[in-house]
Write an enzyme that holds these catalytic residues in place. Structure first.
Site, PDB file in Angstrom:
ATOM      1  N   HIS A  69      87.615 115.279 -44.139  1.00 24.93           N
ATOM      2  CA  HIS A  69      88.204 114.456 -43.536  1.00 24.93           C
ATOM      3  C   HIS A  69      87.391 112.995 -43.430  1.00 24.93           C
ATOM      4  CE1 HIS A  69      90.777 112.355 -40.307  1.00 24.93           C
ATOM      5  NE2 HIS A  69      89.463 112.133 -39.764  1.00 24.93           N
ATOM      6  N   ARG A  85      93.693 115.518 -49.786  1.00 28.23           N
ATOM      7  CA  ARG A  85      92.602 115.148 -49.485  1.00 28.23           C
ATOM      8  C   ARG A  85      91.477 116.137 -49.980  1.00 28.23           C
ATOM      9  NH1 ARG A  85      89.691 116.690 -45.248  1.00 28.23           N
ATOM     10  NH2 ARG A  85      91.345 116.996 -43.746  1.00 28.23           N
ATOM     11  N   TYR A 112      88.323 125.167 -42.126  1.00 29.19           N
ATOM     12  CA  TYR A 112      89.425 125.338 -41.957  1.00 29.19           C
ATOM     13  C   TYR A 112      90.463 125.407 -43.356  1.00 29.19           C
ATOM     14  CZ  TYR A 112      89.384 120.185 -42.833  1.00 29.19           C
ATOM     15  OH  TYR A 112      89.189 118.844 -42.780  1.00 29.19           O
TER      16      TYR A 112
END
Ligand SMILES: Cc1ncc(C[n+]2csc(CCOP(=O)(O)OP(=O)(O)O)c2C)c(N)n1
Length: 376
Positions: free
Chosen positions: A275, A271, A284
């Site tokens: 998100h 990805r 992160y």
């Protein structure tokens, strides 16, 4: 007879015969994800299919960009982009026949659109306007599913029921790597294998469940290896190689259609965006990792293959981009119109027989709308 005498009479016998109920070896995934683009296998791929995949990937990428822009303009509440994962999305839609069923997750809007769903209707839920926003039966696309993995038992139930009725239907269910940790994943795969239901499970391993990397949610050698524990084949594929994903999924669909039972396919992808528009991925993961994946981009990979083999030229690339632009302009224009919604619809499709409380609330809302001069 004394105890010692009784013991003396005992003759140990070998344990009852045991052997594995099925040979696990054919169920195991290959050590490396399967690839087509850039390998000799690409020469055997159908040029028409490769061009079709290319056009859909370009359209899909543009759809993701447009939907993300709509969130910034306040026209869409949330959008989970599948940029970088378009090969999985498009291949999943293209391997199915009209009579088959697709069971997508919230990230799989593109798969639904590639299957023929109206691009605006596919965003209704994410705009917060209405429940599913489309008739699942029209294109045989189950509702885009937000509760993780709950679409999987639904897919198994539908496929099993179709088989009992003698209908030639395959269900393809999509789920993320995070969704593979859910109980529903286990229950669905277990029953699918026990019933030999015609289902294909496609796990898009895009590296993260929001901020949780795969290593923090499973110690399995790969997600495809989980298939062996259920007694179905597990296949590993490069999820950014559209030709490979299409070939692996098509084989799994054929296997299911012929009565061979379910397959678990793990597509290794990434990805590249956050998100959703509500997430900050820089908290992160590092830029270097994202950059590595951007260099293994599904569109670039396929475009390179097609152009080096003389199957696509500048005009062809421009035509794909123009078609994508037309779709995006139409999407933008229609999404910028305020939807006409009837508040009374809140009560539709809840129960076949509304409860007394719902009837009461329905009457109350009708009275309020009438008092404001709005005709329900
Ligand atoms: C049953 C359930 N638990 C938790 C959530 C909250 N949630 C939404 S997305 C997500 C991560 C899912 O990651 P993954 O399955 O890898 O799919 P991806 O978003 O990467 O496509 C979580 C935990 C949810 N939607 N449903």
């Amino acid at each position: 007879m004394t105890v010692m005498e009784q013991r003396g009479a005992y003759r140990p016998s070998p344990p009852p015969a045991w052997q594995p109920r099925t040979d696990p070896a054919p169920l195991l995934p290959d050590a490396e994800p399967y690839r087509v683009l850039g390998t000799e296998a690409a020469g055997e791929a159908d040029p028409g299919l490769l061009r079709r995949l290319y056009a859909e990937l370009v359209r899909g990428r543009r759809y993701n960009a447009q939907a993300t822009a709509l969130t910034k303009q306040g026209r869409l509440a949330v959008y989970p982009s599948s940029t970088g994962q378009e090969a999985c999305e498009v291949a999943a839609a293209l391997v199915l026949q009209d009579r088959d069923w697709l069971f997508p997750s919230y990230r799989d809007t593109l798969a639904a659109v590639a299957r023929g769903l109206d691009p605006v209707q596919a965003l209704t839920l994410l705009r917060g306007d209405w429940h599913t926003g489309y008739d699942p039966r029209e294109h045989r696309v189950a509702p885009l599913c937000t509760p993780l993995a709950t679409q999987l038992p639904h897919a198994v139930g539908l496929a099993h029921a179709a088989r009992l009725k003698g209908d030639d239907v395959v269900a393809l269910a999509m789920v993320g790597d995070g969704g593979s940790s859910e109980g529903d994943f286990h229950e669905a795969l277990n029953f699918a294998a026990v019933w030999q239901a015609p289902v294909v499970f496609l796990v898009q391993n895009n590296g993260f469940a929001i901020s949780v990397p795969l290593a923090k949610q499973t110690a399995a050698p790969s997600l495809a290896h989980k298939a062996v524990g259920y007694g179905m084949p597990g296949r590993l594929v490069d999820g950014n190689d559209a030709a490979a994903v299409h070939e692996v999924l098509a084989a799994a669909v054929r296997h299911a259609r012929e009565g061979g039972g379910p397959t678990l396919v793990e597509a290794i992808t990434y990805r590249v965006e956050a998100h959703t528009n509500a997430d900050d991925a820089t908290r992160y993961r590092g830029d270097a990792e994202v950059e590595t994946w951007r260099r293994h981009d599904p569109i670039t990979l396929l475009e390179h293959e097609l152009t080096t083999r003389g199957l696509l030229d500048d005009d062809g690339i421009q035509a794909a981009r123009d078609a994508a632009e037309t779709m995006a302009a139409d999407l933008r224009e229609r999404m910028n119109q305020d939807p006409a919604l009837d508040p009374m619809d809140l009560f539709a499709h809840v129960y076949a027989e509304p409860t007394p409380q719902l009837r009461e609330q329905q009457a109350q809302l009708r009275a309020e709308l009438e008092a404001e001069g709005e005709t329900p």
